[in-house]
Design an enzyme around this catalytic site. Sequence first.
Site, PDB file in Angstrom:
ATOM      1  N   CYS A 118      14.255  -5.826  -2.653  1.00  0.00           N
ATOM      2  CA  CYS A 118      15.354  -6.767  -2.458  1.00  0.00           C
ATOM      3  C   CYS A 118      14.855  -8.132  -1.984  1.00  0.00           C
ATOM      4  O   CYS A 118      14.153  -8.215  -0.976  1.00  0.00           O
ATOM      5  CB  CYS A 118      16.322  -6.178  -1.436  1.00  0.00           C
ATOM      6  SG  CYS A 118      17.611  -7.316  -0.902  1.00  0.00           S
TER       7      CYS A 118
ATOM      8  N   TYR B  93      21.709 -14.291 -10.229  1.00  0.00           N
ATOM      9  CA  TYR B  93      22.693 -13.207 -10.309  1.00  0.00           C
ATOM     10  C   TYR B  93      23.938 -13.643 -11.071  1.00  0.00           C
ATOM     11  O   TYR B  93      24.548 -12.847 -11.793  1.00  0.00           O
ATOM     12  CB  TYR B  93      23.065 -12.737  -8.892  1.00  0.00           C
ATOM     13  CG  TYR B  93      21.959 -11.985  -8.228  1.00  0.00           C
ATOM     14  CD1 TYR B  93      21.802 -10.620  -8.419  1.00  0.00           C
ATOM     15  CD2 TYR B  93      21.019 -12.651  -7.445  1.00  0.00           C
ATOM     16  CE1 TYR B  93      20.759  -9.926  -7.832  1.00  0.00           C
ATOM     17  CE2 TYR B  93      19.973 -11.972  -6.856  1.00  0.00           C
ATOM     18  CZ  TYR B  93      19.841 -10.619  -7.055  1.00  0.00           C
ATOM     19  OH  TYR B  93      18.792  -9.935  -6.488  1.00  0.00           O
TER      20      TYR B  93
END
Length: 354
Positions: free
Chosen positions: A60, A191
């Site tokens: 992440c 994203y």
Amino acid sequence: MADDANPTTADDQSTAGSYVTPGTEFTRDDRYIATRITADGRDGYPVEAGRYRLVVSRACPWANRAIIVRRLLGLEDAISMGVTGPTHDARSWTFDLDPDGLDPVLGIPRLQDAFLARFPDYERGITVPAFVDETTGQVVTNDYAQMTLDMSTEWSAHHREGAPDLYPEALRAEIDEVALAVFKDVNNGVYRCGFAGSQEAYDAAYARLFSRLDWLSERLSTQRYLVGDTITEADVRLFTTLVRFDAVYHGHFKCNRSKLTEMPVLWDYARDLFQTPGFGDTIDFQHIKDHYYVVQTDINPTSIVPQGPDLSGWLAPHDRAALGGRPFGDGTPPGPVRAGEEVDPQHTADAMRG
């Protein structure tokens, strides 16, 4: 410093595989546990060496920030670190890298257990990074944007000798401004491309991402770091997206106008940081690829993890030192990675094999 309403990343959502809503623009959950660990303990959680565990995933980018800051500041003795596996199921990140699948300090199989220990009816995403109180087994906070700033400002009594000032008071306004622009258009921008639910949403996100990358290239063409002449929080925040760009965002998220390796200034800048102690030695490219390609099945329904790209260029020389700057200011580089916290050397060898 606020991150555009402190959005939750899709990396951290607790529902594996479901990220794209057809016909819509990608939006983020901004619901975090806002509790802070502070020197004065005003939220009920005082800074205390040995009390808190930082739970992260190397996959992440938001957790990667916390790993880097903890290492640069030398907080290993004060804050222990638990590492989850690179993938998660519909419930939570899991400690499948540890013996018997249990975190060796917290004794739990899932990060979710720490959230439910404090909030039995917790219904939000189970996210990394998270601070967990080792004395109670309860989550303290998962507000990643604030966590790294507090490590710099609230934990200063436990910094190593020679720790850099990643959030210097005189530069905070500029760091905040630059980091927010980077967040909106780059950290979040990839994203917005990858999880766009319509062509229009994708096109807008794509244009915004590469416009900002061009702006960053121009800014970094005449200065070594984003703000001032030393590494700051702003550089940490940009780095964790750039280091994932060619490995996952270029192809998986359709951010494919240019690879990072085709943007000369940003490629040199990213390599400069990667080769700086505390940055590249936190990166596990195998975990990164496994996470994005295996978990995000609405984008990659087969969960096939690609063999490429060639990542050996991360170790190639760069000319960034010619721009001046002092990476750690009046401080010093961190020492070797703590035993037991190293990235799997086989993963590094495979990534750098070329």
